[in-house]
Design a protein around this motif. Sequence first.
Motif, PDB file in Angstrom:
ATOM      1  N   VAL A  87       0.766  -1.429  -0.265  1.00  0.00           N
ATOM      2  CA  VAL A  87       0.462   0.118   0.364  1.00  0.00           C
ATOM      3  C   VAL A  87       1.164   1.389   0.206  1.00  0.00           C
ATOM      4  CG1 VAL A  87      -2.085  -1.045   0.964  1.00  0.00           C
ATOM      5  CG2 VAL A  87      -0.050  -0.057   2.510  1.00  0.00           C
ATOM      6  N   ASN A  88       1.596   1.218   0.013  1.00  0.00           N
ATOM      7  CA  ASN A  88       3.208   2.486   0.312  1.00  0.00           C
ATOM      8  C   ASN A  88       3.767   2.467  -0.791  1.00  0.00           C
ATOM      9  OD1 ASN A  88       2.352   3.186   3.283  1.00  0.00           O
ATOM     10  ND2 ASN A  88       3.256   2.065   4.022  1.00  0.00           N
ATOM     11  N   GLY A  89       3.682   2.201  -1.771  1.00  0.00           N
ATOM     12  CA  GLY A  89       4.233   1.355  -2.917  1.00  0.00           C
ATOM     13  C   GLY A  89       5.262   0.671  -2.966  1.00  0.00           C
ATOM     14  N   TYR A  90       5.696   0.857  -4.443  1.00  0.00           N
ATOM     15  CA  TYR A  90       6.462  -0.501  -5.155  1.00  0.00           C
ATOM     16  C   TYR A  90       7.841  -0.027  -6.335  1.00  0.00           C
ATOM     17  CZ  TYR A  90       2.471  -0.989  -8.430  1.00  0.00           C
ATOM     18  OH  TYR A  90       2.173  -0.979  -9.225  1.00  0.00           O
ATOM     19  N   ARG A  91       8.718  -0.701  -5.911  1.00  0.00           N
ATOM     20  CA  ARG A  91       9.906  -0.529  -7.412  1.00  0.00           C
ATOM     21  C   ARG A  91       9.317  -1.568  -8.358  1.00  0.00           C
ATOM     22  NH1 ARG A  91      14.882   1.467  -5.424  1.00  0.00           N
ATOM     23  NH2 ARG A  91      14.496   3.484  -5.737  1.00  0.00           N
ATOM     24  N   VAL A  92       9.881  -0.786  -9.760  1.00  0.00           N
ATOM     25  CA  VAL A  92       9.029  -2.195 -10.784  1.00  0.00           C
ATOM     26  C   VAL A  92      11.006  -2.128 -11.974  1.00  0.00           C
ATOM     27  CG1 VAL A  92       8.066  -3.180 -13.098  1.00  0.00           C
ATOM     28  CG2 VAL A  92       7.018  -2.287 -11.202  1.00  0.00           C
ATOM     29  N   VAL A  93      11.772  -3.000 -11.428  1.00  0.00           N
ATOM     30  CA  VAL A  93      12.899  -2.474 -12.092  1.00  0.00           C
ATOM     31  C   VAL A  93      13.105  -3.971 -13.795  1.00  0.00           C
ATOM     32  CG1 VAL A  93      14.942  -3.120 -11.873  1.00  0.00           C
ATOM     33  CG2 VAL A  93      13.840  -2.187  -9.797  1.00  0.00           C
ATOM     34  N   SER A  94      14.102  -3.475 -14.581  1.00  0.00           N
ATOM     35  CA  SER A  94      14.338  -4.928 -15.170  1.00  0.00           C
ATOM     36  C   SER A  94      15.392  -4.691 -15.615  1.00  0.00           C
ATOM     37  CB  SER A  94      13.035  -4.550 -16.602  1.00  0.00           C
ATOM     38  OG  SER A  94      13.504  -5.914 -17.498  1.00  0.00           O
ATOM     39  N   ASN A  95      16.813  -5.225 -15.119  1.00  0.00           N
ATOM     40  CA  ASN A  95      17.649  -5.419 -15.681  1.00  0.00           C
ATOM     41  C   ASN A  95      18.134  -5.752 -17.540  1.00  0.00           C
ATOM     42  OD1 ASN A  95      19.038  -4.353 -12.696  1.00  0.00           O
ATOM     43  ND2 ASN A  95      18.403  -6.379 -11.905  1.00  0.00           N
ATOM     44  N   CYS A  96      18.763  -5.315 -18.074  1.00  0.00           N
ATOM     45  CA  CYS A  96      19.284  -5.562 -19.119  1.00  0.00           C
ATOM     46  C   CYS A  96      20.068  -5.264 -19.677  1.00  0.00           C
ATOM     47  CB  CYS A  96      18.180  -4.470 -20.109  1.00  0.00           C
ATOM     48  SG  CYS A  96      18.238  -4.576 -21.553  1.00  0.00           S
ATOM     49  N   GLY A  97      20.724  -6.796 -19.554  1.00  0.00           N
ATOM     50  CA  GLY A  97      22.609  -6.356 -19.940  1.00  0.00           C
ATOM     51  C   GLY A  97      23.423  -6.488 -18.792  1.00  0.00           C
ATOM     52  N   SER A  98      24.192  -6.902 -19.047  1.00  0.00           N
ATOM     53  CA  SER A  98      25.855  -7.014 -18.135  1.00  0.00           C
ATOM     54  C   SER A  98      25.737  -5.950 -17.178  1.00  0.00           C
ATOM     55  CB  SER A  98      26.831  -7.946 -18.353  1.00  0.00           C
ATOM     56  OG  SER A  98      27.503  -7.009 -19.304  1.00  0.00           O
ATOM     57  N   ASP A  99      26.102  -4.361 -17.486  1.00  0.00           N
ATOM     58  CA  ASP A  99      26.482  -3.588 -16.814  1.00  0.00           C
ATOM     59  C   ASP A  99      25.533  -3.392 -15.802  1.00  0.00           C
ATOM     60  OD1 ASP A  99      28.587  -2.984 -17.467  1.00  0.00           O
ATOM     61  OD2 ASP A  99      28.600  -0.993 -18.924  1.00  0.00           O
ATOM     62  N   ALA A 100      23.860  -3.688 -16.098  1.00  0.00           N
ATOM     63  CA  ALA A 100      22.572  -3.602 -15.041  1.00  0.00           C
ATOM     64  C   ALA A 100      22.998  -4.949 -14.537  1.00  0.00           C
ATOM     65  CB  ALA A 100      21.715  -3.451 -16.353  1.00  0.00           C
ATOM     66  N   GLY A 101      23.433  -5.610 -14.847  1.00  0.00           N
ATOM     67  CA  GLY A 101      23.223  -6.642 -13.879  1.00  0.00           C
ATOM     68  C   GLY A 101      22.235  -8.028 -13.944  1.00  0.00           C
ATOM     69  N   GLN A 102      21.446  -7.512 -16.028  1.00  0.00           N
ATOM     70  CA  GLN A 102      21.347  -9.443 -15.697  1.00  0.00           C
ATOM     71  C   GLN A 102      21.561 -10.491 -15.626  1.00  0.00           C
ATOM     72  OE1 GLN A 102      19.180  -8.824 -19.602  1.00  0.00           O
ATOM     73  NE2 GLN A 102      18.172 -10.784 -19.303  1.00  0.00           N
ATOM     74  N   THR A 103      21.260 -11.501 -14.675  1.00  0.00           N
ATOM     75  CA  THR A 103      21.825 -12.471 -15.198  1.00  0.00           C
ATOM     76  C   THR A 103      20.804 -14.378 -15.370  1.00  0.00           C
ATOM     77  OG1 THR A 103      20.374 -12.942 -12.597  1.00  0.00           O
ATOM     78  CG2 THR A 103      22.660 -12.309 -12.822  1.00  0.00           C
ATOM     79  N   VAL A 104      19.160 -13.625 -15.527  1.00  0.00           N
ATOM     80  CA  VAL A 104      18.643 -14.590 -16.294  1.00  0.00           C
ATOM     81  C   VAL A 104      18.294 -13.499 -17.793  1.00  0.00           C
ATOM     82  CG1 VAL A 104      17.135 -15.993 -16.389  1.00  0.00           C
ATOM     83  CG2 VAL A 104      17.807 -15.544 -13.982  1.00  0.00           C
ATOM     84  N   PRO A 105      19.108 -14.179 -18.777  1.00  0.00           N
ATOM     85  CA  PRO A 105      18.536 -14.110 -20.012  1.00  0.00           C
ATOM     86  C   PRO A 105      17.169 -14.109 -20.380  1.00  0.00           C
ATOM     87  CG  PRO A 105      19.693 -15.966 -20.608  1.00  0.00           C
ATOM     88  CD  PRO A 105      19.585 -15.937 -19.270  1.00  0.00           C
ATOM     89  N   HIS A 106      15.593 -13.779 -19.586  1.00  0.00           N
ATOM     90  CA  HIS A 106      14.839 -14.179 -19.977  1.00  0.00           C
ATOM     91  C   HIS A 106      14.004 -13.420 -19.656  1.00  0.00           C
ATOM     92  CE1 HIS A 106      10.580 -16.871 -20.596  1.00  0.00           C
ATOM     93  NE2 HIS A 106      10.454 -15.478 -20.002  1.00  0.00           N
ATOM     94  N   LEU A 107      13.324 -12.399 -19.915  1.00  0.00           N
ATOM     95  CA  LEU A 107      12.843 -10.899 -20.021  1.00  0.00           C
ATOM     96  C   LEU A 107      12.314 -11.295 -18.667  1.00  0.00           C
ATOM     97  CD1 LEU A 107      12.079  -7.980 -20.311  1.00  0.00           C
ATOM     98  CD2 LEU A 107      10.271  -8.666 -20.968  1.00  0.00           C
ATOM     99  N   HIS A 108      12.362 -10.588 -17.140  1.00  0.00           N
ATOM    100  CA  HIS A 108      11.472 -10.271 -16.232  1.00  0.00           C
ATOM    101  C   HIS A 108      11.999  -8.925 -15.417  1.00  0.00           C
ATOM    102  CE1 HIS A 108      16.060 -11.144 -15.669  1.00  0.00           C
ATOM    103  NE2 HIS A 108      15.960 -10.676 -14.306  1.00  0.00           N
ATOM    104  N   PHE A 109      10.256  -8.334 -14.822  1.00  0.00           N
ATOM    105  CA  PHE A 109      10.179  -7.118 -14.274  1.00  0.00           C
ATOM    106  C   PHE A 109      10.686  -7.690 -13.392  1.00  0.00           C
ATOM    107  CE2 PHE A 109       9.113  -6.679 -18.191  1.00  0.00           C
ATOM    108  CZ  PHE A 109       9.253  -5.708 -18.813  1.00  0.00           C
ATOM    109  N   HIS A 110      11.057  -7.609 -12.239  1.00  0.00           N
ATOM    110  CA  HIS A 110      10.631  -7.150 -10.830  1.00  0.00           C
ATOM    111  C   HIS A 110       9.994  -6.176  -9.889  1.00  0.00           C
ATOM    112  CE1 HIS A 110      15.366  -8.630 -10.277  1.00  0.00           C
ATOM    113  NE2 HIS A 110      15.755  -8.543 -11.462  1.00  0.00           N
ATOM    114  N   ILE A 111       9.213  -7.073  -9.266  1.00  0.00           N
ATOM    115  CA  ILE A 111       8.713  -6.409  -8.367  1.00  0.00           C
ATOM    116  C   ILE A 111       9.165  -6.120  -6.515  1.00  0.00           C
ATOM    117  CG2 ILE A 111       6.375  -5.954  -7.095  1.00  0.00           C
ATOM    118  CD1 ILE A 111       5.015  -6.932  -9.617  1.00  0.00           C
ATOM    119  N   LEU A 112       9.515  -5.334  -6.227  1.00  0.00           N
ATOM    120  CA  LEU A 112      10.115  -5.083  -4.881  1.00  0.00           C
ATOM    121  C   LEU A 112       9.723  -3.814  -4.147  1.00  0.00           C
ATOM    122  CD1 LEU A 112      13.511  -4.607  -6.909  1.00  0.00           C
ATOM    123  CD2 LEU A 112      12.551  -6.196  -5.035  1.00  0.00           C
ATOM    124  N   GLY A 113       8.919  -4.489  -2.757  1.00  0.00           N
ATOM    125  CA  GLY A 113       8.527  -3.811  -1.730  1.00  0.00           C
ATOM    126  C   GLY A 113       8.513  -4.556  -0.704  1.00  0.00           C
TER     127      GLY A 113
END
Length: 112
Positions: free
Chosen positions: A77-103
Amino acid sequence: MNCIFCKIVAGEIPSTKVYEDDTVLAFRDIQPMAPTHILVIPKAHIPSVDGVNGENSAVVAHIFEVIPGIAAKEKLVNGYRVVSNCGSDAGQTVPHLHFHILGGREMTLEMA
Ligand code: 5GP
Ligand code: ZN
C-alpha cells in the motif's frame, strides 16, 4: 531451451507462483532483496528489454496491466518498485525478460 525461466514456465523447475494467465507468470524471487520480491515474466521467451519489438510488445503492456493487482494482493500500500535489468552492466543474470516487483520497505536510489 536451456533457460531457467522457460523451465519454470514449463513446470520443470518449481516456483512459488503468485499470478498466472495465458501469457504471463509471476513468482517469488528465490533470493529476495526486499520483504516482497516477485518476478513477472512473459511465458514466451524474450531475452531482455532489448528483445522487445512491435511483434511481442503486447505482452509487456499486459505485464504492466497485471502488476498493480499483484501489488495490491501483496498489500504494497505504500508503493513498490518495478525494475528490469538489461545486459551485463545492469546485472542481468537470467536472459529471459523479467520485471522485479520490490516492496515492503523503503527503497534507496539503488535497486537493492
Ligand atoms: P536479474 O539479476 O537477471 O535481474 O534477476 C534474476 C533474478 O532471478 C534474481 O533476483 C534471482 O534471485 C532470480 N532467480 C534466479 N534463478 C531463480 C530460480 O530458479 N527461481 C526463482 N524463483 N528465482 C530465481
Ligand atoms: Zn526463457
